[in-house]
Design an enzyme around this catalytic site. Structure first.
Site, PDB file in Angstrom:
ATOM      1  N   GLU A  51       3.745 -31.641 -38.453  1.00  0.00           N
ATOM      2  CA  GLU A  51       3.197 -32.028 -37.145  1.00  0.00           C
ATOM      3  C   GLU A  51       3.076 -30.836 -36.214  1.00  0.00           C
ATOM      4  OE1 GLU A  51       4.430 -35.560 -35.195  1.00  0.00           O
ATOM      5  OE2 GLU A  51       4.516 -36.748 -37.032  1.00  0.00           O
ATOM      6  N   HIS A 323      12.469 -35.525 -34.234  1.00  0.00           N
ATOM      7  CA  HIS A 323      13.316 -35.360 -35.413  1.00  0.00           C
ATOM      8  C   HIS A 323      14.228 -34.162 -35.171  1.00  0.00           C
ATOM      9  CE1 HIS A 323      10.900 -37.624 -38.677  1.00  0.00           C
ATOM     10  NE2 HIS A 323      10.328 -37.895 -37.526  1.00  0.00           N
TER      11      HIS A 323
END
Length: 549
Positions: A51, A323
Site C-alpha cells: 500500500e 498495521h
C-alpha cells in the site's frame, strides 16, 4: 574492499496504508515511516512495503533510508499501481511483477482490488559473490476479505493467489536460493490459504518457528476458540501471537471519539498492556525457505521475530499505519567448525549442526543421571533453552535432510511433504474443499453473467420502446424524460453486457479453468493417480471445462 558475507539478514514487512486521497495524514505518516526505518535497530537489510501507492511516498521513504537501503524498486501494475515496493541493502539483479490471474471483479470498483492489479513483486538480490549467494524476495498483498463466512465470494480469489505464491516459492527454492515471502496476505494461520503456502512450498512461517503455540486467529474465530485459551491481552497478542493487525494499541482501530483525543499539542493517550484484545490477529507474514545447504556450507536459522513499528507519530500522536510491521532476523550457521580439514559438501551433510529442538531434546531426555544436574530448577532449563536459541537460532531446514516439513497448525492436517522426489501435496479433502469453493464461485459468476447479459438486452428493448414513445409524445418534457431514461439505462446495460462478455466469459473464465485444472491435477498426483491428464479425463461428469464453466 569487498564486503564480507552477512551472518544475519534483518527483514521488515509493513503495510503502509498509503491510499491517495483516502488514507488520513498519509504524507506525514510516510515521512515518519521512512525515518523510523532508517533509525531501526537492528538495521534492516530487506524491506517489503505494501500500500505504498504513490511515487511521492516511495521517494520520500527512499530518501530517508538511502544510506542503509541504497537499492530499491517500485512496482507498477494495473491502472492505479500495485502498491508494492522492495528496498534492499544489496543490489537487485532482476525484478518481475507477477499479476494474479484471479484478482477480484471490475464491478467492485469501490473496493479496487481488480483495478490496482494486485500480484507478487519479485526481486533477486545478491548478497555475496557465490552462485547461490542470492535471496529471492516475493512481496505481495492479496485480495482483502471484504466478506466473511460461507458467503465469502472472494475466498476463491485468495485461495488461487496463495496457490500462485506457493508455485513461485517452490520454483525459487528448487533453484537453491534463500527464499523470502513477505507481505500482507490477508489470512490467519488456521486458514486454507496459510496451509496452501506452508504445505505446497518448502518455506516456513518465521513467527510460528519461534512461537509454535501462537494463536491461529482472533479470539472470536472458531479455530482459536477450539483451543480454549483465555482472551489475550494486548501485550500478549503482540509479544506471543504476533498480532500486528486490528489490535487496540493501533490508533487507527480506535473509535472516532477516541481518535479526537490525538493531535498536535495534545497529551499522549496510552493503552494499558493488560487491555483485553478480542480482534487482534496476524495478517502480515514473513515466510522463509533455505537455500542449497551444501553449496552454502551451512543453514539459515530464524534468530528472532517480532512486531515492530509500533511507535506513534511524534507530533500527531497517531500510529504510523493501520498495521504494525512484522520483523524477523535470519542468522547463518556454518555446518562444521573443523579446523583440521577443509569443509566439503559431504562434510556439510554428514556432520551437521544439531538444530535447537534436537539439542534441547538431548539435554532434557537422553542425558545420563547426574546428582548435580538433578538439582537444576525449571529456571535453569529455561535459561538453557534461551541460551541455545540465542546461539543457534531455529533452523528453517535441518542440515541432515533435503526434505522439508512445515510446523503443523492445531486442528489442521499435517503437511505431507515426504521426499524431494514426491511433489508436495495437501490432504485429499483439502483439494476437494478448494474444488468445491471453485465450483460454488463459478456457479455464482455464471448466474451473474446471465443476469448482466439479460440486463443489456432488456435495456435495448426499453430504449427502442422509448424512441417509439417519443414519436407520440404530446409534450417536449415527456420526450426529454424518455430520452434521458433510455440513454442512461442503455449505458448501464451496455457496461453490464461488456462486463459479462469480455470479463466473466473471457479472462476470469479462463483463469478459473486454469486454476481448476491445476488443483485437479495436484489432487490426482496426491492420490496416486496420473499427472498431466487432459481436462476432466477420469473425472465424474465428463469434460473438466464443463465442470467449471
Amino acid at each position: 574492499m569487498e564486503e564480507s558475507l552477512p551472518t544475519e539478514i534483518s527483514l521488515v514487512t509493513l503495510n503502509c496504508w498509503g491510499l491517495k486521497y483516502i488514507s488520513k495524514l498519509r504524507r506525514e505518516r510516510m515521512t515518519e515511516i521512512g525515518r523510523q526505518l532508517a533509525l531501526a535497530d537492528p538495521q534492516p537489510h530487506i524491506v517489503a512495503l505494501q500500500e505504498c501507492w504513490t511515487q511521492e511516498d516511495y521517494r520520500s521513504i527512499r530518501h530517508q533510508t538511502r544510506f542503509i537501503l541504497p537499492y530499491g524498486k517500485f512496482y507498477h501494475s494495473g491502472p492505479f499501481g500495485g502498491g508494492l515496493a522492495i528496498l534492499s541493502r544489496w543490489p537487485i539483479e532482476e525484478s518481475t511483477m507477477f499479476r494474479y490471474p484471479l484478482n477480484g471483479r471490475p464491478t467492485a470498483f469501490f473496493r479496487g482490488d481488480w483495478f490496482v492489479g494486485k500480484g507478487v513483486a519479485c526481486a533477486r538480490i545478491r548478497y555475496g559473490p557465490g552462485p547461490k549467494h542470492i535471496v529471492e524476495v516475493f512481496n505481495t498483498h492479496t485480495h482483502a476479505p471484504y466478506e466473511h463466512g460461507p458467503d465469502d465470494s472472494y475466498q476463491c480469489h485468495r485461495t488461487a493467489q496463495a496457490w500462485e505464491v506457493a508455485k513461485l516459492l517452490r520454483g525459487a527454492v528448487e533453484r537453491g536460493h534463500l527464499v523470502l515471502a513477505m507481505g500482507d496476505f490477508n489470512m490467519i494461520p488456521s486458514s486454507l490459504e496459510h496451509r496452501i503456502i506452508t504445505s505446497l512450498a518448502p518455506v516456513r512461517d518465521t513467527w510460528r518457528v519461534l512461537h509454535p503455540d501462537s494463536a491461529v486467529g482472533p479470539a472470536h474465530h472458531p479455530a482459536e476458540q477450539a483451543r480454549h485459551r483465555p482472551i489475550p491481552t494486548a501485550e500478549f497478542n503482540i509479544l506471543e501471537n504476533g498480532a500486528a493487525s486490528d489490535g487496540p494499541t493501533n490508533t487507527w482501530r480506535w473509535a472516532p471519539a477516541q481518535q479526537k483525543q490525538l493531535g498536535q499539542g495534545k497529551p499522549e493517550v496510552t493503552v494499558p498492556p493488560d487491555t483485553l484484545d478480542h480482534k487482534g490477529k496476524r495478517l502480515d507474514y514473513i515466510f522463509a525457505g533455505p537455500g542449497t545447504l551444501p553449496a552454502l556450507g551451512g543453514s539459515w536459522t530464524v534468530r528472532r521475530a517480532r512486531v515492530g513499528m509500533m511507535m506513534r507519530h511524534p507530533e500527531l500522536g497517531c500510529s504510523l499505519s493501520d498495521h504494525f510491521a512484522v520483523e524477523a532476523t535470519l542468522a547463518f550457521q556454518p555446518s562444521t567448525t573443523s579446523s583440521s580439514s577443509t569443509t566439503t559438501a559431504a562434510a556439510v551433510i554428514e556432520s551437521p549442526v544439531i538444530p535447537v529442538s534436537s539439542q534441547l531434546a538431548t539435554a532434557t531426555t537422553t542425558a545420563k543421571p547426574n546428582p548435580e544436574k538433578e538439582k537444576e530448577t525449571s529456571t535453569g532449563t529455561a535459561e538453557t533453552k534461551e541460551t541455545l536459541e540465542i546461539k543457534a537460532g531455529t533452523y528453517l531446514q535441518s542440515p541432515t535432510t533435503s526434505s522439508f516439513h512445515s510446523l503443523p497448525i492445531p486442528s489442521s492436517p499435517k503437511p505431507s511433504i515426504t521426499s524431494p522426489h514426491q511433489p508436495p501435496s495437501l490432504p485429499l479433502q483439502t483439494y476437494d474443499a478448494i474444488l468445491a469453493n471453485l465450483a460454488q464461485y463459478t456457479r455464482r459468476e455464471r448466474a451473474q453473467t446471465t443476469w448482466r447479459t439479460r440486463h443489456l438486452f432488456l435495456w435495448v428493448l426499453v430504449t427502442i420502446g422509448c424512441y417509439v414513445a417519443v414519436w407520440f409524445s404530446p409534450r417536449n418534457f415527456v420526450a426529454f424524460l424518455l430520452m434521458l431514461v433510455s440513454s442512461l439505462g442503455l449505458a448501464a446495460g451496455t457496461v453490464d453486457g461488456l462486463m459479462a462478455l469480455l470479463f466473466f466469459n473471457g479472462a476470469e473464465a479462463r483463469a478459473l479453468k486454469e486454476f481448476g485444472w491445476e488443483v485437479r491435477n495436484a489432487r490426482a498426483i496426491a492420490g496416486g493417480g496420473h499427472r498431466g491428464e487432459e481436462d476432466g479425463v477420469g473425472e465424474e461428469g465428463g469434460n473438466g471445462d464443463d465442470a467449471l464453466y
